[in-house]
Design an enzyme around this catalytic site. Structure first.
Site, PDB file in Angstrom:
ATOM      1  N   GLU A  76       0.836  -1.199   0.000  1.00 39.96           N
ATOM      2  CA  GLU A  76       0.000   0.000   0.000  1.00 39.96           C
ATOM      3  C   GLU A  76       0.873   1.253   0.000  1.00 39.96           C
ATOM      4  OE1 GLU A  76      -2.945   0.305  -0.783  1.00 39.96           O
ATOM      5  OE2 GLU A  76      -3.611  -1.773  -0.637  1.00 39.96           O
TER       6      GLU A  76
ATOM      7  N   GLY B 152       7.577  25.191  13.222  1.00 41.18           N
ATOM      8  CA  GLY B 152       6.342  25.251  12.472  1.00 41.18           C
ATOM      9  C   GLY B 152       5.165  24.665  13.241  1.00 41.18           C
TER      10      GLY B 152
ATOM     11  N   PRO C 173      -1.894  31.979  13.665  1.00 44.01           N
ATOM     12  CA  PRO C 173      -1.285  33.168  13.067  1.00 44.01           C
ATOM     13  C   PRO C 173       0.133  32.885  12.585  1.00 44.01           C
ATOM     14  CG  PRO C 173      -1.340  33.360  15.458  1.00 44.01           C
ATOM     15  CD  PRO C 173      -2.138  32.137  15.104  1.00 44.01           C
TER      16      PRO C 173
END
Length: 665
Positions: free
Chosen positions: A173, A490, A497
């Site tokens: 897969e 991150g 914001p």
């Protein structure tokens, strides 16, 4: 009187050294393989479907290094790779590894597929003495056979690909895997490394394709030396053709008789219709034929269009969809389609997507937000890098830290956040070496000439902490807060914001803990990418427009457009997310961090009056526009005069910094 037991014991002991007569996988499976009750509709001995034998024999062909299989549901792929695992461990005694998309998938595969196979295939008992025992050679992570081993791993963590050396690797897969495994590369690339150096390396990948343009199995199949489809002779005219779905107005494919409730395949040659029972009467005469006319005969040998034997290709791909399998009816396939189509017309495409993926074995072409890198390249302007063009007023930078380099992109921001890339720098480095951080520091001190003849320095920079050198980044930023060099991480949650919250972090540097030594800032990456995507759609210079230089390499555009925004399934339902479609996206990351730095500089809150003051300071109306600024950035050294004054521009204080642009006269 003891001779017979001695002979028997000797025979058992020497059996591991015995060499079986060569046989193909399809032959081995016909003699040994068994369909277990836990994972099969019917518990019984294995009898291959006509389309399965050649695929299996390509898996066992030592001249073929890569086998790719694009599949739908109900075509028997899992059983084929299970048989291959038994074959390579019992018949060829070769080391193997199989990766599933996640650790849970790997454990489920072991419990519901592999363990029942090892139990029910009699010949496996002779090479797997630890079966049915609690033993270190019989775990969810490995099965140790006589003369070989089989590793079972999930594919999300890069560590699961390390320290494994095998002859045969399976990726099950494949489209369920991450495109880039923890920034270390694609799952295919990582798995391929595990078979490098093997005498007969083999990489087998199979998957139901997912999204068009993002399907790894489709991409691999397109690169195969030969791409095969299973051709059926028409029961009426004998013309060979693959079974196709087609469409209502297509001169081939499935045709549905509403009145009689029957489904037939339309021959593209004679126009004759034949039903599933007709197909099953001739499917033993079917054969695999490639796009180049190469075909596979009954002994799994390759022939050309003139029926001459040819060498086996190095890589092959196959495509099979549900209509080939007798496990469901053609009528049921059409019913599934009609139900899915009805829901799609009402706005719910989830069932139609599943039909395309799992029944047709095709990728779903979804609506995605993406930027064409070639369109961006075509609008590049004739301004040189490392010189700030007219309109550029403030320089900011984003830094991405990799294991062997720093990547830096410097952006100029102008009125209303118009943007220009000023420099794209890759600094080869070892981030574990403090001296290489000094090289990065020197670069961030670079003074770039402005087209008017003055010079600008980088006023704010953001350095990513998400890699393997978090504390090195912390220490670097800790000592440079006055220069507005920020440690960032991150945050891809939607709606966050661009300039997120900050938190104090301990810094562990050279064995010394500095409590609350640095501020770590969160960057709303999804929000920043949405903002960047919107700006890239602006086609006329002005507010928000993004310029590009003709001096930028192709790789810059390739990485800037490395993610697409698409609908994906989440724990709370379907939602749009930015999805990585290429392994390299450092330019995009650096640009996001530079946008964060611009927000920290307060540029997103500037009024027109503030822009007027900044513009007058950087490129005053009486500036000599004919002055030649040169082609190189001004190095930051004592020979370069410092600014004699600072302009009177309102500043936002985020912990110190350059203040306004410094102007070298």
């Amino acid at each position: 009187m003891f001779q017979a037991p001695i002979d028997r014991a000797t025979g058992i002991g020497l059996s591991a050294l015995a060499v079986s007569s060569p046989k193909r996988l399809s032959q081995w499976a016909a003699e040994n393989f068994y369909l277990s009750a836990e994972s099969s509709y019917v518990e019984q001995r294995w009898v291959a479907y006509p389309y399965q034998s050649a695929i299996m024999d390509c898996m066992s062909n030592d001249d073929i290094q890569e086998v790719d299989f694009i599949k739908s549901a109900r075509v028997g792929y899992t059983k084929m790779i299970l048989a291959a695992m038994g074959y390579f461990s019992e018949h060829k005694r070769r080391n193997q590894a199989v990766w599933q998309p996640t650790d849970d998938d790997s454990d489920d595969f072991c419990k519901t597929e592999l363990d029942p196979m090892l139990r029910d295939v009699p010949c496996m008992e002779g090479v797997f003495p630890a079966f049915m025992q609690r033993h270190k050679d019989n775990t969810l992570k490995q099965k140790k056979f006589l003369g070989s081993i089989l590793h079972l791993r999930g594919g999300k963590a890069a560590k699961n690909y390390r320290r494994i050396t095998v002859d045969t690797a399976y990726l099950d897969e494949l489209d369920g895997f991450d495109l880039d495994i923890e920034k270390e590369g694609s799952p295919v690339g990582l798995a391929r490394k595990r078979v490098e150096g093997a005498t007969f390396p083999k990489l087998i990948a199979g998957s139901t394709p997912k999204l068009k343009g993002y399907s790894m199995i489709e991409a691999r199949a397109e690169q195969a030396d030969e791409q095969f489809l299973f051709h059926i002779p028409c029961p009426h005219c004998g013309h060979e053709h693959p079974l196709q779905w087609g469409g209502k107005d297509k001169p081939y494919g499935m045709k549905f008789d509403e009145d009689e409730g029957s489904v037939a395949q339309l021959c593209p040659s004679c126009g004759g219709l034949y039903v599933q029972s007709d197909y099953l009467s001739v499917w033993n005469r079917g054969r695999w034929i490639s796009k180049n006319g190469v075909w596979i005969d009954g002994d799994s040998r390759f022939r050309n269009q003139d029926n001459d034997y040819i060498s086996s290709p190095s890589s092959v791909s196959f495509h099979v969809w549900t209509a080939y399998s007798p496990q469901t009816t053609w009528v049921q396939i059409v019913r599934e389609f009609k139900s899915a189509k009805k829901k799609a017309e009402a706005g719910d495409t989830s069932e139609l997507k599943a039909f395309v993926n799992t029944t047709l074995g095709e990728s779903w072409e979804a609506n995605v937000d993406k930027t064409d890198e070639h369109e961006l390249m075509n609008r590049a302007e004739d301004y040189p890098l490392r010189i700030v063009p007219m309109g550029g007023l403030v320089l900011v930078a984003g830094v991405d830290v990799q294991d062997d380099r720093f990547e830096v992109v410097v952006w100029a921001f102008g009125r209303d956040e118009e943007m220009w890339p000023i420099d794209y720098m890759v600094i080869q480095a070892n981030p574990a070496d403090a001296r290489d951080w000094d090289r990065l520091d020197n670069y961030l001190k670079t003074t770039f000439k402005h087209q008017t003849g003055g010079a600008l320095r980088i006023e704010a920079a953001a350095v990513d902490t998400g890699g393997h050198f978090t504390h090195q980044v912390y220490n670097f930023c800790r000592t440079r807060t006055k220069r507005r060099i920020y440690a960032v991480k991150g945050d891809n949650q939607p709606g966050k914001p661009v300039k997120g919250r900050s938190s104090n972090q301990d810094v562990n540097y050279r064995g010394k803990i500095i409590k609350a030594g640095v501020k770590l800032w969160r960057v709303g990456t999804d929000t920043a990418k949405d903002l960047l995507y919107g700006r890239l759609q602006i086609i006329h210079p002005g507010p928000g427009y993004i310029h590009f230089s003709k001096d930028l390499p192709h790789e810059f555009y390739h990485q800037l457009t490395a993610e697409h925004r698409m609908m994906v399934k989440t724990a709370s339902g379907e939602a749009y997310r930015w999805v990585k479609v290429r392994s390299r996206n450092e330019v995009l990351d650096c640009t996001v961090y530079a946008m964060f730095a611009a927000h920290m500089r307060g540029l997103n809150t500037y009024t027109q009056k503030m822009w007027d003051k900044l513009e007058e300071a950087v490129q005053p109306a009486n500036q000599d526009l004919f002055r030649d600024p040169g082609s190189d950035p001004v190095p930051n050294n004592p020979s370069v005069p410092r600014a004699t004054k600072k302009n009177n521009i309102p500043q936002q204080d985020h912990g110190g910094g350059f203040g306004s642009s410094e102007w070298a006269i």
